[in-house]
Design a protein around this motif. Structure first.
Motif, PDB file in Angstrom:
ATOM      1  N   GLY A 172      43.466  10.089 -26.180  1.00  0.00           N
ATOM      2  CA  GLY A 172      43.487  11.537 -26.376  1.00  0.00           C
ATOM      3  C   GLY A 172      43.894  11.902 -27.789  1.00  0.00           C
ATOM      4  O   GLY A 172      44.627  11.165 -28.451  1.00  0.00           O
ATOM      5  N   ILE A 173      43.420  13.032 -28.268  1.00  0.00           N
ATOM      6  CA  ILE A 173      43.753  13.508 -29.606  1.00  0.00           C
ATOM      7  C   ILE A 173      44.197  14.963 -29.513  1.00  0.00           C
ATOM      8  O   ILE A 173      43.584  15.770 -28.811  1.00  0.00           O
ATOM      9  CB  ILE A 173      42.556  13.391 -30.569  1.00  0.00           C
ATOM     10  N   ALA A 174      45.271  15.307 -30.216  1.00  0.00           N
ATOM     11  CA  ALA A 174      45.781  16.675 -30.278  1.00  0.00           C
ATOM     12  C   ALA A 174      45.609  17.212 -31.690  1.00  0.00           C
ATOM     13  O   ALA A 174      45.903  16.510 -32.657  1.00  0.00           O
ATOM     14  CB  ALA A 174      47.252  16.716 -29.872  1.00  0.00           C
ATOM     15  N   ILE A 175      45.122  18.440 -31.785  1.00  0.00           N
ATOM     16  CA  ILE A 175      45.012  19.078 -33.106  1.00  0.00           C
ATOM     17  C   ILE A 175      45.965  20.283 -33.109  1.00  0.00           C
ATOM     18  O   ILE A 175      47.140  20.134 -33.349  1.00  0.00           O
ATOM     19  CB  ILE A 175      43.555  19.493 -33.421  1.00  0.00           C
ATOM     20  N   SER A 306      40.875  23.584 -38.332  1.00  0.00           N
ATOM     21  CA  SER A 306      41.208  23.058 -37.004  1.00  0.00           C
ATOM     22  C   SER A 306      40.118  23.414 -35.997  1.00  0.00           C
ATOM     23  O   SER A 306      39.719  22.583 -35.173  1.00  0.00           O
ATOM     24  CB  SER A 306      42.552  23.621 -36.526  1.00  0.00           C
ATOM     25  N   GLN A 310      37.846  20.786 -33.980  1.00  0.00           N
ATOM     26  CA  GLN A 310      37.881  20.834 -32.512  1.00  0.00           C
ATOM     27  C   GLN A 310      36.475  21.002 -31.947  1.00  0.00           C
ATOM     28  O   GLN A 310      36.105  20.344 -30.959  1.00  0.00           O
ATOM     29  CB  GLN A 310      38.767  21.996 -32.048  1.00  0.00           C
ATOM     30  N   PHE A 313      34.683  17.723 -32.169  1.00  0.00           N
ATOM     31  CA  PHE A 313      35.174  16.813 -31.127  1.00  0.00           C
ATOM     32  C   PHE A 313      34.562  17.157 -29.776  1.00  0.00           C
ATOM     33  O   PHE A 313      34.155  16.274 -29.013  1.00  0.00           O
ATOM     34  CB  PHE A 313      36.694  16.884 -31.038  1.00  0.00           C
ATOM     35  N   ASP A 314      34.519  18.449 -29.462  1.00  0.00           N
ATOM     36  CA  ASP A 314      33.971  18.878 -28.172  1.00  0.00           C
ATOM     37  C   ASP A 314      32.507  18.455 -28.042  1.00  0.00           C
ATOM     38  O   ASP A 314      32.079  17.959 -26.987  1.00  0.00           O
ATOM     39  CB  ASP A 314      34.094  20.392 -28.026  1.00  0.00           C
ATOM     40  N   THR A 320      40.351  15.686 -25.977  1.00  0.00           N
ATOM     41  CA  THR A 320      41.452  16.352 -26.680  1.00  0.00           C
ATOM     42  C   THR A 320      42.462  16.864 -25.666  1.00  0.00           C
ATOM     43  O   THR A 320      42.128  17.154 -24.509  1.00  0.00           O
ATOM     44  CB  THR A 320      40.938  17.506 -27.544  1.00  0.00           C
ATOM     45  N   MET A 344      46.014  15.230 -37.233  1.00  0.00           N
ATOM     46  CA  MET A 344      45.618  14.924 -35.856  1.00  0.00           C
ATOM     47  C   MET A 344      46.603  13.914 -35.268  1.00  0.00           C
ATOM     48  O   MET A 344      46.945  12.928 -35.923  1.00  0.00           O
ATOM     49  CB  MET A 344      44.201  14.341 -35.844  1.00  0.00           C
ATOM     50  N   ALA A 375      37.459   9.850 -35.363  1.00  0.00           N
ATOM     51  CA  ALA A 375      37.915  11.232 -35.544  1.00  0.00           C
ATOM     52  C   ALA A 375      37.735  11.668 -36.995  1.00  0.00           C
ATOM     53  O   ALA A 375      37.295  12.799 -37.271  1.00  0.00           O
ATOM     54  CB  ALA A 375      39.377  11.360 -35.128  1.00  0.00           C
TER      55      ALA A 375
END
Length: 390
Positions: A172-175, A306, A310, A313-314, A320, A344, A375
């Protein structure tokens, strides 16, 4: 830049991953602490296979790939390790008393994979690999780079960083836009009293008692002086005084960390720590002084950038998670203070018992290299497409 070129670039990134894993293991086996990153830098430059690079910040480097002039997209990788004796039991564990206990070996290797792919598949915009020393120590390597005239000749348009995190599930990745890490400052307190015999405290001015009162009172600065909706932390890390059980010493010392997520709160806490220490020390017949060392500013993810990342990524099906916001700190904030930037956070968690960052048993999996490199590739594509659309 057509879809075919992007496909070739993404494929080249994947083809570089095996070599990046090998580099990661070599770096992990032979880490170098802050200020002594020379051997690590040499290994990274060799792995990139470039002859043209620029030294910066003593033991760091800038490597520009692609067009020699015009705007560039920056990718930051930290070179330094921590002075921790490793206890992972890994076949490539460090044996020199230092350790990549914060994942910097992962970050470096992913950046090298991106750099090597960009050398194979030219992009319409330059990449600037920022091989940064001293992320784990003061003076900050990022601060020194951002203050360098050489750095600003590269016309950085955007800058990206990535950091592994054990509290995010692997993959998982968080922005998250806005503040994601706190400003981090250090304070040092000195209380000067008048020493004496433990049996006759009325003939002395006890700095330990005064310091004890200071420690308790300073906790109220966060709970009673700041908006409770604004995260902040005041933590004591050291307390030192005296040399014998039956002696009241002349002085007592303490140090700690201030963490704030709001610029006005940061300024206010600096002022109020000094005022409170002075007043409490005076009330105990002592004098108190405070020295505050400013560290990293608030790490702020640019909202537009951001959102673009995002969205990329989607579209690519990247997993995410909710934004990762904490009172931790990273000197990537010096870059994001001057340029649109995104940090990230990349998951390496395997349940609640995953060792923490800076733990002697922290060993993120090699798979995190691929997560970060892919990423970065998507982030680069997002910037190019964003600018092409005006």
């Amino acid at each position: 830049m057509g879809d075919g070129t992007w496909s070739r670039f993404f494929a080249a990134v994947d083809e570089e991953l095996a070599g990046a894993v090998d580099l990661r293991r070599r770096l992990h086996r032979a880490p170098a602490v802050s200020g002594a990153e020379g051997p690590t830098l040499d290994a990274v430059i060799e792995a990139l296979g470039v002859a043209d690079w620029q030294p910066i910040a003593e033991t760091g480097a800038l490597v520009r790939i692609g067009p020699a002039t015009g705007p560039a997209i920056g990718i930051r990788a930290e070179l330094d390790a921590l002075p921790i004796v490793e206890r992972t039991g890994s076949p490539y564990a460090s044996e020199n008393g230092a350790m990549h206990a914060c994942g910097h070996d992962i970050h470096i290797s992913a950046a090298v994979a991106i750099g090597r792919a960009a050398l194979r598949v030219p992009l319409p915009v330059a990449l600037l690999l920022i091989l940064q020393p001293r992320e784990e120590a003061y003076p900050s390597g990022a601060r020194d780079i951002c203050e360098s005239e050489l750095f600003h000749t590269h016309e950085l348009g955007q800058v990206f960083g990535a950091h592994v995190h054990p509290r995010i599930p692997a993959g998982g990745i968080a922005i998250g836009a806005g503040a994601v890490n706190a400003a981090a400052d250090e304070f040092n307190i000195e209380i000067d009293g008048h020493g004496g015999h433990a049996a006759y405290p009325h003939h002395a001015r006890d700095p330990i008692v005064a310091l004890g009162a200071v420690i308790g009172a300073l906790q109220t600065l966060v709970s009673r002086r700041l908006d409770p909706m604004h995260p902040a932390v005041l933590t004591f890390g050291t307390v030192t005084a005296g040399s014998a059980a039956n002696v009241i010493p002349d002085r007592a010392y303490a140090s700690g960390s201030l963490r704030t997520m709001d610029t006005d709160d940061r300024v206010r806490l600096h002022d109020e720590v000094g005022a409170m220490v002075s007043a409490i020390a005076h009330a105990h017949g002592c004098t108190g002084t405070v020295r505050i060392t400013k560290g990293e500013p608030i790490l702020f993810n640019d909202p537009d950038l951001s959102h673009a990342v995002q969205t990329a990524f989607d579209r690519a099906g990247v997993v995410t998670v909710d934004p990762m916001r904490s009172c931790g700190a990273d000197d990537f904030s010096f870059y994001s203070e001057q340029f649109p930037g995104v940090m990230m956070f990349v998951g390496v968690g395997d349940g609640p018992d995953t060792p923490a960052l800076h733990s002697a048993t922290f060993m993120p999996p090699d798979s995190a290299i691929a997560d970060i490199a892919r990423a970065y590739a998507l982030a680069i594509q997002a910037v190019v497409q964003l600018e092409s659309e005006g």
